[in-house]
Design an enzyme around this catalytic site. Structure first.
Site, PDB file in Angstrom:
ATOM      1  N   ASP A   1       0.868  -1.168   0.000  1.00  0.00           N
ATOM      2  CA  ASP A   1       0.000   0.000   0.000  1.00  0.00           C
ATOM      3  C   ASP A   1       0.913   1.229   0.000  1.00  0.00           C
ATOM      4  O   ASP A   1       2.139   1.109   0.093  1.00  0.00           O
ATOM      5  CB  ASP A   1      -0.962  -0.021   1.193  1.00  0.00           C
ATOM      6  CG  ASP A   1      -2.204   0.826   0.905  1.00  0.00           C
ATOM      7  OD1 ASP A   1      -2.125   1.732   0.052  1.00  0.00           O
ATOM      8  OD2 ASP A   1      -3.251   0.606   1.530  1.00  0.00           O
TER       9      ASP A   1
HETATM   10  C1  BGC Z   1      -4.954   3.258   0.030  1.00  0.00           C
HETATM   11  C2  BGC Z   1      -5.095   2.263  -1.104  1.00  0.00           C
HETATM   12  C3  BGC Z   1      -4.889   2.955  -2.422  1.00  0.00           C
HETATM   13  C4  BGC Z   1      -3.548   3.655  -2.407  1.00  0.00           C
HETATM   14  C5  BGC Z   1      -3.212   4.358  -3.699  1.00  0.00           C
HETATM   15  C6  BGC Z   1      -3.699   4.081  -0.082  1.00  0.00           C
HETATM   16  O1  BGC Z   1      -3.643   5.084   0.872  1.00  0.00           O
HETATM   17  O2  BGC Z   1      -4.969   2.556   1.264  1.00  0.00           O
HETATM   18  O3  BGC Z   1      -6.344   1.643  -1.033  1.00  0.00           O
HETATM   19  O4  BGC Z   1      -4.957   2.018  -3.456  1.00  0.00           O
HETATM   20  O5  BGC Z   1      -3.550   4.610  -1.373  1.00  0.00           O
HETATM   21  O6  BGC Z   1      -3.991   5.464  -3.906  1.00  0.00           O
END
Ligand code: BGC
Length: 765
Positions: free
Chosen positions: A308
């Site tokens: 993530d």
């Molecule tokens: C979120 C993800 C997301 C990623 C990219 C993160 O903060 O938890 O779900 O895909 O950001 O935007």
């Protein structure tokens, strides 16, 4: 519409995949799925030629600095934040083969230029473009929680397909979706992104989204690779607080939180995203047990794992790595293949390879997994796939996509109550539309819509104007979402007095759910409760239309209105869909995918909780029972609840036999009748309970559903087939098992009502 036959196939298949989910005590064949080849001569030839620098480049996913998202979706996690001209810097990095994928960018012209740059790198490895398209890019579909309320996975397949058509018209290859976390604490803002509190329903939707995104063949320039997330247990963050710790047992993890991932993998998902949270002291993004032993060993996952945003770097903040080098070694050796964010792997892996702390074999393995997905997408053969300017001109917000979202929105709305049949609206009725969410075009889309253009979506006021004209409609704001407005209540009361009926568009602002939007009090803010109280003094019937990204604890004044429609965030065509429902052009057919509590303090509240030693018993004193002393037990509106514009009656269910052979099956049926005067669509729900087992079992578990249409006076017999794979659970040995003995089954309109029928699973003979 799910007809009996297709729904059976779907549900049996999902049940099978659920059973095969993990280390199986029983050998049930896996469902056929689209898998990337595990070897490829082209990929091996490339790996043999790649330098370490080029390899770590492929493990690097940066936010797209050339085509940044129109609205920021994350704190800046880009290592190149200091570069004076970030776009130019990014082009240069790509040309040197130091970037494998970009995040958050859309747009064909610049996308082609980026791909040109990648093809100028030494080994000409194409870029992969990813984006967080969870419920639409420019055509916005209902938030996933809303869509789950349809109880129709086919709809998720259709919305995902339409979203994939649009994404690929805009240059996207890979979506960070579906979000498949089972979420049971409504304080967590990300409840909005998933399919609710039930593992079975979440698994159905997970698979459907993947089928829709990936289409028939991943190589198609109209397909995107799915990325079910967040692996794993993120839906169980303590206290519903964002980015918090998770404390779930391994058994609970496998039983509740992994089946939706397994369903997504079985449907062909080739990537997954490691979660931010820790479990039992080990952050998911640095857990070899989770990312390798469970994910690959037990679940058979064959694709690659992306972190993530910054979750590998955060191992330092978690306090399990002393510095970024340790964080890189820990996460990479655990099985994290791609770093989303600040270039951690690019910086730290080369010295770790030199020192031997990370092996070249592990590096090659991660590169191989990523290149195989690029190959599965057809990017080597056609690097400009999904980068067609003609499609970009005609493929965005198409009439077909708008039709899909209108229908999806109609079917996502849940009618909680309808006193005196106040809905649908009487022909000719004068309507006062009151409330902060009735005509605000910035409040339609919900959690993940950074590409949506405010003004393109249809508000409820606009939908009603189209449906009933302007003469019979007054629109008054009355209050802001979380503050009174001067003279607001007086204006609202005046409008209500001249109307026959009041529609109160209230609830959460769109910014109150989604990532980093946890709330300690899951209520409609007091300014709006005051508005409802004022409206009720007029004596006019009040219909509340709730915008929300989670289950809410509704104040007594709101619960006392005449009718309540849960409208979630319905997206581009939400206002038209709501007008269709209010005027009765279509009937409500959604059901709650989350329990609506009486107060926030009941959180986490979910219907499928384990049996306790002291359950409250209806009609008996509650003292020394498993309850709170200050609120009645249970939800205000249970999981599965939702009314039609007619009345529906269920006969008691019947079993085709009292005994079920170990390798056999039985049929459970009930007559369901439309006893009212309007057409209805009913979601008939099958729940099971294992009466005695080696571990405590949920009081009820959803196992199947049928959505049926009933004309006034019509009755249909609904039959479900139950076999042993639907009776399985994770035992103390962490293996899926079924145990002989007694079971209860309900065929019911919600998780809280109905009479059970009993049957026995016989031991193997
Ligand atoms: C979120 C993800 C997301 C990623 C990219 C993160 O903060 O938890 O779900 O895909 O950001 O935007």
């Amino acid at each position: 519409m799910i007809d009996a036959a297709s729904s059976f196939v779907l549900n049996r298949r999902a049940a099978l995949s659920l059973t095969t989910a993990l280390v199986g005590a029983m050998a049930v064949p896996r469902v056929a799925r689209a898998v990337a080849p595990s070897t490829s001569a082209r990929v091996e030839t490339l790996i043999a030629q790649m330098t370490v620098e080029e390899k770590v480049g492929q493990l690097t996913l940066y936010p797209d600095d050339v085509r940044p998202t129109p609205r920021p979706i994350n704190p800046d996690i880009n290592a190149q934040a200091e570069a004076r001209n970030r776009a130019a810097f990014q082009f240069a990095e790509i040309k040197s083969g130091r970037v494998g994928a970009l995040l958050g960018g859309t747009g064909v012209a610049l996308g082609r230029q980026l791909q040109d740059a990648a093809l100028q790198s030494r080994l000409r490895i194409p870029l992969m473009f990813g984006a967080d398209v969870l419920h639409g890019l420019r055509t916005i579909f209902p938030i996933p929680l809303g869509l789950a309320a349809s109880f129709e996975p086919e709809l998720a397949e259709q919305t995902a397909r339409a979203a994939a058509e649009e994404m690929t018209a805009a240059g996207v290859h890979w979506t960070y979706a579906p979000m498949v976390d089972v979420a049971r604490d409504q304080r967590w803002g990300r409840v909005a992104e998933g399919s609710g509190e039930d593992p079975w329903l979440a698994a159905q939707f997970a698979a459907a989204y993947v089928r829709g995104f990936q289409g028939k063949a991943l190589t198609s320039p109209r397909s995107v690779a799915a990325c079910p997330k967040h692996f794993a247990g993120y839906g169980a963050v303590s206290g519903g607080k964002e980015y918090n710790n998770t404390d779930v047992t391994e058994r609970e993890l496998r039983q509740t939180h992994l089946p939706s991932f397994q369903a997504a993998f079985d449907a062909g998902a080739l990537t997954t995203m490691a979660a931010f949270n820790d479990i039992d002291g080990v952050p998911a993004s640095g857990s070899r047990h989770l990312l390798t032993d469970v994910l690959r060993g037990d679940m058979g996952f064959r694709g690659f794992v992306v972190s993530d945003a910054g979750s590998a770097e955060e191992l330092v903040q978690h306090g399990v790595a002393a510095n970024e080098r340790e964080a890189a070694a820990l996460s990479f050796n655990a099985g994290l293949d791609m770093n989303m964010g600040g270039g951690l792997f690019k910086r730290e892996l080369p010295p770790l390879i030199s020192s031997g702390a990370v092996t070249t074999a592990r590096l090659d393995e991660a590169v191989r997994r990523i290149l195989l997905v690029k190959e599965a997408l057809g990017l080597f053969d056609d690097p400009y796939r999904s980068l067609d300017p003609a499609r970009e001109r005609t493929g965005i917000r198409t009439p077909a996509a708008l039709a899909v979202t209108r229908r999806a929105a109609q079917r996502s709305v849940v009618l909680l109550k309808n006193e005196g049949g106040v809905l649908p609206l009487r022909d000719g009725a004068k309507v006062a539309l009151v409330g902060p969410l009735g005509d605000d075009p910035a409040q339609l889309d919900g959690a993940w819509a950074p590409w949506a253009k405010v003004g393109e979506g249809v508000t409820l006021a606009q939908g009603l104007r189209e449906a009933i004209g302007t003469d019979r409609l007054m629109v008054v704001k009355g209050a802001d979402v979380d503050a009174p407005i001067p003279g607001g209540l007086d204006a609202a009361i005046a409008a209500a007095r001249t109307a026959d009926v009041v529609i109160a568009a209230i609830g959460e602002a769109q910014s109150m759910s989604g990532e980093a939007r946890s709330r300690t009090s899951i209520i409609v803010p007091s300014s709006q409760v005051a508005l409802i109280e004022a409206l009720r003094t007029t004596g006019k019937p009040v219909i509340a239309v709730l915008s929300t990204g989670r289950a809410l604890a509704l104040a007594p004044a709101i619960q006392a209105v005449d009718a309540i429609l849960v409208g979630w965030f319905l997206g581009s065509e939400g206002g038209r869909a709501l007008a269709d429902l209010l005027t009765g052009v279509v009937g409500p057919s959604g059901r709650l995918p989350v329990s609506f509590p009486r107060t926030t303090g009941q959180q986490p509240l979910f219907y499928n909780h384990m049996s306790t030693g002291r359950p409250p018993v209806a009609g008996e004193p509650l003292f020394f029972k498993s309850t709170y002393i200050d609120v009645p037990d249970g939800p205000a509106y249970p999981f599965g609840h939702g009314l039609t514009y007619s009345t529906i009656a269920y006969d008691a269910p019947r079993a085709s036999a009292a005994q079920m052979a170990w390798d056999g099956s039985i049929k459970l049926s009930a007559m369901v009748r439309n006893t009212g005067r309007r057409n209805a669509e009913e979601v008939v729900q099958l729940y099971l309970h294992d009466v005695t087992a080696s571990v405590t079992r949920p009081v009820r578990e959803l196992k199947d559903v049928r959505k049926i249409r009933l004309a006034p006076g019509e009755a249909k017999q609904v039959t479900f087939e139950v076999s042993r794979d639907m009776l399985t659970f994770v035992g103390s040995d962490l293996k899926w098992r079924a145990e002989p003995g007694a079971f209860l089954a309900w065929i019911a309109p919600s998780s809280a009502v109905g009479e059970p029928v009993r049957f026995t699973l016989n031991a193997a003979s």
